[in-house]
Design an enzyme around this catalytic site. Structure first.
Site, PDB file in Angstrom:
ATOM      1  N   GLU A   5      -5.843   6.329   8.189  1.00  0.00           N
ATOM      2  CA  GLU A   5      -5.049   7.557   8.186  1.00  0.00           C
ATOM      3  C   GLU A   5      -5.946   8.730   7.800  1.00  0.00           C
ATOM      4  OE1 GLU A   5      -1.515   6.791   8.274  1.00  0.00           O
ATOM      5  OE2 GLU A   5      -0.585   8.692   7.751  1.00  0.00           O
ATOM      6  N   GLU A  10       0.846  -1.180   0.000  1.00  0.00           N
ATOM      7  CA  GLU A  10       0.000   0.000   0.000  1.00  0.00           C
ATOM      8  C   GLU A  10       0.886   1.237   0.000  1.00  0.00           C
ATOM      9  OE1 GLU A  10      -3.179   0.286   3.021  1.00  0.00           O
ATOM     10  OE2 GLU A  10      -2.812  -1.845   3.330  1.00  0.00           O
ATOM     11  N   ARG A  52      -2.210   9.096  11.645  1.00  0.00           N
ATOM     12  CA  ARG A  52      -2.739   7.768  11.935  1.00  0.00           C
ATOM     13  C   ARG A  52      -3.929   7.914  12.862  1.00  0.00           C
ATOM     14  NH1 ARG A  52      -0.114   2.643  12.440  1.00  0.00           N
ATOM     15  NH2 ARG A  52      -1.769   1.082  12.210  1.00  0.00           N
ATOM     16  N   LYS A 100       7.597  -0.631   6.501  1.00  0.00           N
ATOM     17  CA  LYS A 100       7.411   0.603   5.746  1.00  0.00           C
ATOM     18  C   LYS A 100       8.701   0.985   5.048  1.00  0.00           C
ATOM     19  CE  LYS A 100       7.901   3.566   9.818  1.00  0.00           C
ATOM     20  NZ  LYS A 100       7.209   4.493  10.714  1.00  0.00           N
ATOM     21  N   ARG A 109      -3.120   9.203  16.858  1.00  0.00           N
ATOM     22  CA  ARG A 109      -1.948   8.364  17.077  1.00  0.00           C
ATOM     23  C   ARG A 109      -1.655   8.103  18.544  1.00  0.00           C
ATOM     24  NH1 ARG A 109       1.611   5.627  17.819  1.00  0.00           N
ATOM     25  NH2 ARG A 109       3.678   5.465  16.874  1.00  0.00           N
ATOM     26  N   LYS A 123       2.229   4.605   1.528  1.00  0.00           N
ATOM     27  CA  LYS A 123       2.344   5.118   2.894  1.00  0.00           C
ATOM     28  C   LYS A 123       1.897   6.567   2.879  1.00  0.00           C
ATOM     29  CE  LYS A 123       5.160   5.685   6.896  1.00  0.00           C
ATOM     30  NZ  LYS A 123       4.339   6.880   7.183  1.00  0.00           N
ATOM     31  N   ARG A 148       5.562  -3.397  16.880  1.00  0.00           N
ATOM     32  CA  ARG A 148       6.272  -3.016  15.669  1.00  0.00           C
ATOM     33  C   ARG A 148       7.022  -4.267  15.253  1.00  0.00           C
ATOM     34  NH1 ARG A 148       7.531   1.927  13.882  1.00  0.00           N
ATOM     35  NH2 ARG A 148       7.257   2.984  15.865  1.00  0.00           N
TER      36      ARG A 148
END
Lengths: 353, 613
Positions: free
Chosen positions: B293, B241, B248, B441, B263, B243, B435
């Site tokens: 987002e 996708e 967020r 990313k 976020r 970024k 994470r």
């Protein structure tokens, strides 16, 4: 004697009394100076002729080695020096204890127009390593206001020394190494004395030990000659692990010597220690606001007790503000003297000199 | 509150993480198991929230520096100049408050405020509409507080609680306080994001019951940044996708109420009314939680840069004009729950399929599905040079090949105005708060510049007393001479040791002082990385850098060898050409304001304490 003649000037070299051609704690070399005490920022300039207490002169010599080009002109605590003013009158210079550190003196100048006192670095009270500082009645006073904000309020020195000794003892009992970050001249000797008196083993950084030896030569016993106070760097690896207090200057806080010492618990000993940021900066575990300077209340009380009709204030980050607060607290004219510094030095919290 | 304040004071003076945890754990255990406290669960909830610096579970209380300063003046009797000077010296207004309060007669003998008092006052503050009302509630609270309580309450209110009570520490402290396995606490923490609730579950041994509930945010799953692929990944298992260059957010619809969480998991519903309204109206009768987002969109639905979105951030209830000038869309890319069913354990492919159904049903421009492509497809069409060479993409592309093609895909994403790419594993569950290696990313610094330091300032908090903030410049030709013109300012990127060293060097180079800043002789060269350029009147160069950070100190370069404005202009032209930034000027942001800033983190903008008017 006219008021104008006794004016005080702020020159690049430092504070200056034109009436007797005398600089006060100059930062640069001058012909004639009074040095209030032996800290580097006050005794840094060197001069042709240096008026100071005998102890201060001895400590300066110990700091610098014997190579000083100045001509020492000691003023005995019970003596005086007379200087002529341009108008032919006489000014009498004598000393009074300023607390602060061993040898620290206030300069008392009696002249026809009254009495002018330069306080140097000052704190009311004393301890086992230096004489008691007390206000001297005068007409004009120069007051050092390093801690001229109401957030600076220090507990009594006795209480702090007791707390520090207790903290060191607890750390040692827990198998840790208490590290006291304290200025090498003055503060360290007060701490060394308190720890040794409590029977705690003390090891010192080289700079600290050198100054302890200089104190000892002046009659303040600090265990250097008899080996009670050990030089940390000279110890072998095993001896370093023995229980004991490590006394070292604040600038060594992030030094590997301390950071590698796993058992180290670090305490900053400084008036700034009442501020969290100062502890953070030194990565200290604890802080004790033991200072060789007057706190806010001491400054106000001292200025009031002298009865001075004019108070010049020096040092401090918020000098103008302190002048206003002092002026409102006592009935005197308060004049801030902002130093015309040629050499800027960074103010690092916790490194009081 | 006394017990908590003492614990926080202990965490301050205990450098070791373990000591901090112990100090907090002791306080949590005492508070949570206090048999004399009728509502010990409630007290525990409040204590833990306060320890993490959170004021209330939801609403902000709207108390800023100037109101707090008024309270300090009233409570301590010192005037504003004194309060400001003391705050400056401490680097923290709250700490100055505590120290000044020590001088207030009788303050150290006060019995203090209870945690339930604190919670009630904060609720009242959140509800109070006028400044006068807020002031009254604050006065009542602080008039009963001890100096130490005042310090920590003010820290919480002003957002300056940084005693190392970071979330990880708090989770460990909770585990320790109630003898629960840390793994269980951590797992529960990603689902129950209110640390107060988490502590109560731990105390009662009910961590296993922790589950996500629609209407309460879960910790965002995070992507691991990579420059390019370094290990073999099987392209068939991944989708890709764009970024997005936005904020967020989670969009929840529960009981007919739509809530937007940013976020930091704070509620920002009122800041994005069009998104909330669309969700509530179009999703009537349903419940869901979407991850995605918030993005500013322009003509033709083209994404606009983050700078555009900034017009909307930190603003409650935007005006109609603002809404019209900067429309925002919620780009949905994951579905966490739908119609009462929690989907976190479902594989991404299933969640995406359900998400596509949902966005189809919602069918509105404010909530859109983020386009997602199988990695295999993404690699080829985006790199036309490769189409001849490989007629059939094979799943066994080697690392170098994937990396090379990813470069093309990355450039294409940049060309569409996005920041980079995100690679996601099709079979991975939603790993809340992690994470991990399931999301990657691909993000690259836009460029770096060699710049010269022209001015330096002291930092705050830990960085008080050292020169940690640097203004820097590049060269500009002026006739037959060259002059340095400022292009930005950077606050981070150096270690403490490097900062100490820089402090020494910059002090020696100081030419003069202007307020808190030191003008320095331009000698030190830094390499600065940044994510974009915009035109700006703030700096003399006419440009400003986005997210500037110091890569290294170029001891190998002299000031004369630093970059010039011509280089900056070329870089700017290249990004404008790619549609990545808008031509035109970004509005200068205010200093010293609290609010949601870059990427939705709630931070206090760097500005000197005491500058608040």
């Amino acid at each position: 004697m006219s008021a104008r003649e006794w004016a005080i000037e702020v020159r690049p070299e430092g504070l200056y009394l034109p009436a007797i051609e005398l600089f006060l704690d100059p930062a640069l070399p001058v012909a004639r100076a009074f040095v209030s005490h032996a800290h580097g920022d006050h005794a840094s300039g060197g001069a042709g002729e240096v008026f100071a207490s005998p102890e201060t002169l001895a400590l300066i010599a110990a700091r610098r080695g014997e190579s000083s080009a100045s001509t020492p002109a000691p003023i005995a605590w019970d003596g005086a020096v007379e200087l002529k003013t341009p108008s032919g009158a006489t000014a009498r210079l004598s000393l009074a204890p300023a607390g602060h550190i061993l040898g620290a003196a206030q300069l008392v100048i009696d002249h026809a127009g009254g009495r002018f006192v330069y306080g140097g670095d000052y704190r009311s009270g004393g301890d086992a390593t230096h004489a008691i500082g007390a206000p001297v009645p005068c007409d004009e006073l120069v007051l050092e206001a390093t801690y001229g904000l109401p957030i600076f309020r220090f507990p009594s020195r006795d209480l702090l020394l007791t707390q520090i000794v207790a903290w060191c003892g607890e750390r040692i009992d827990a198998g840790e190494t208490p590290v006291l970050l304290a200025y090498a001249l003055g503060k360290s000797q007060a701490l060394a004395h308190a720890c040794l008196a409590a029977g705690l083993p003390v090891r010192a950084h080289g700079a600290v030990r050198k100054m302890c030896a200089a104190y000892e030569a002046l009659g303040v016993s600090l265990g250097v000659a008899d080996g009670t106070l050990q030089h940390y760097a000279s110890l072998d690896a095993r001896a370093k692990k023995e229980p004991g207090v490590l006394l070292t200057p604040p600038w060594t806080a992030n030094h590997p010597m301390i950071r590698k010492l796993k058992s180290a618990r670090v305490a900053l000993v400084s008036g700034h220690a009442c501020i969290d940021a100062a502890l953070d900066q030194r990565r200290a575990d604890a802080g004790f606001a033991l200072s060789d300077h007057a706190d806010y209340d001491d400054l106000i009380a001292t200025a009031r007790a002298t009865g001075a009709r004019r108070v010049y204030v020096t040092h401090g980050e918020e000098l103008g503000l302190f002048a206003r607060l002092l002026g409102a607290a006592i009935s005197a004219e308060v004049v801030p003297l902002v130093a015309a510094k040629l050499v800027e030095s960074v103010t690092v919290a916790g490194e009081e000199a | 509150m006394i017990r908590l304040s003492r614990a926080l004071e202990r965490t301050k003076s205990s450098r070791g993480r373990l000591d901090k945890e112990r100090a907090l754990a002791d306080a949590f255990a005492l508070i949570g198991r206090d048999s004399l406290d009728e509502d010990s669960a409630g007290s525990l909830r409040v204590a833990v929230r306060l320890a993490t610096g959170a004021v209330t579970a939801s609403a902000p209380i709207g108390v800023g520096f100037s109101l707090m300063q008024e309270v300090i003046i009233a409570e301590t009797g010192w005037d504003s100049e004194v309060v400001r000077a003391c705050s400056r010296t401490c680097g923290d207004m709250a700490e100055a408050f505590g120290l000044l309060m020590q001088r207030v007669r009788g303050a150290d003998r006060r019995s203090g405020v209870s945690l339930s008092d604190v919670a009630r006052t904060f609720e009242l503050l959140a509800q109070a509409s006028s400044r006068a009302h807020k002031r009254r509630h604050l006065d009542e609270l602080f008039h009963r507080a001890t100096p130490l309580e005042a310090k920590y309450l003010a820290k919480v209110i002003l957002g300056s609680l940084r005693t190392g009570a970071l979330e990880g520490v708090v989770e460990n402290a909770i585990a320790r306080a109630f003898a629960q396995p840390l793994e269980e606490v951590r797992r529960a923490a990603t689902l129950v994001t209110d640390p107060g609730e988490l502590a109560v579950l731990a105390r009662d041994g009910r961590l296993a019951e922790a589950s996500m509930s629609i209407g309460a945010p879960v910790a965002f799953m995070l992507a691991t940044p990579i420059e390019t692929v370094a290990t073999t990944l099987s392209p068939a298992q991944w989708t890709v996708e764009d970024k997005y260059d936005g904020v967020r957010a989670q969009l929840h619809l529960h009981d007919g109420e739509a809530i937007v969480f940013a976020r930091g998991l704070e509620r920002v519903t009122e800041t994005f009314p069009e998104v909330a309204r669309a969700a509530a109206e179009r999703g009537r009768g349903r419940t869901f939680a979407i991850d995605g987002e918030l993005l500013a969109v322009g003509e033709g639905d083209k994404p606009r840069p983050f700078m555009a979105l900034q017009q909307r951030l930190g603003r409650k209830a935007p005006t109609a004009a603002t809404l019209a000038a900067t429309p925002v869309a919620f780009i949905a890319y994951d579905l966490l729950a739908i119609d009462g069913k929690i989907l976190l354990e479902f594989p991404l492919a299933d969640r995406r399929a359900l998400l596509a159904e949902l966005t189809d049903a919602l069918d509105c421009p404010e909530i859109r599905l983020s386009p997602s492509t199988p990695l295999l497809d993404a690699l080829d069409p985006l790199d036309p040079l490769e189409t001849d060479a490989l007629s059939e993409p094979t799943p066994e592309l080697d690392v170098a090949e994937v990396a090379r093609r990813l470069d093309g895909a990355f450039a294409a994403a940049r060309g569409r105005g996005h920041e980079g790419l995100v690679l996601k594993r099709n079979d991975a569950p939603y790993e809340a708060g992690r994470r991990g290696q399931s999301w990657l990313k691909v993000k690259r610094a836009f460029a770096t510049l060699d710049v010269v330091i022209t001015a330096a300032e002291e930092g705050h908090g830990r960085r008080a007393g050292v020169l940690s903030d640097y203004t820097f410049a590049v060269w500009r030709d002026e006739g037959d001479a060259r002059a340095l013109v400022n292009v930005g300012k950077a606050y981070s990127g150096l270690t403490d040791v490097e900062i100490d060293d820089m402090t020494r060097r910059l002090t020696a180079l100081t030419l003069g002082r202007y307020g808190g800043a030191r003008l320095v002789r331009p000698e030190i060269v830094l390499e600065v990385a940044f994510d974009g350029l915009q035109r700006s009147k703030r700096h003399k160069s006419g440009f400003a850098l986005r997210f500037p950070r110091i890569v290294r100190i170029r001891t190998d370069k002299t000031a004369e060898q630093a970059d010039d404005v011509a280089t900056v202009e070329k870089l700017f032209a290249s990004q404008v050409g790619a549609g990545h930034r808008e031509e035109g000027e970004a509005k200068t942001r205010g200093r010293g304001r609290r609010g949601m800033t870059e990427k939705g983190e709630t931070t206090r903008q760097l500005g000197l304490f005491g500058e608040e008017k």
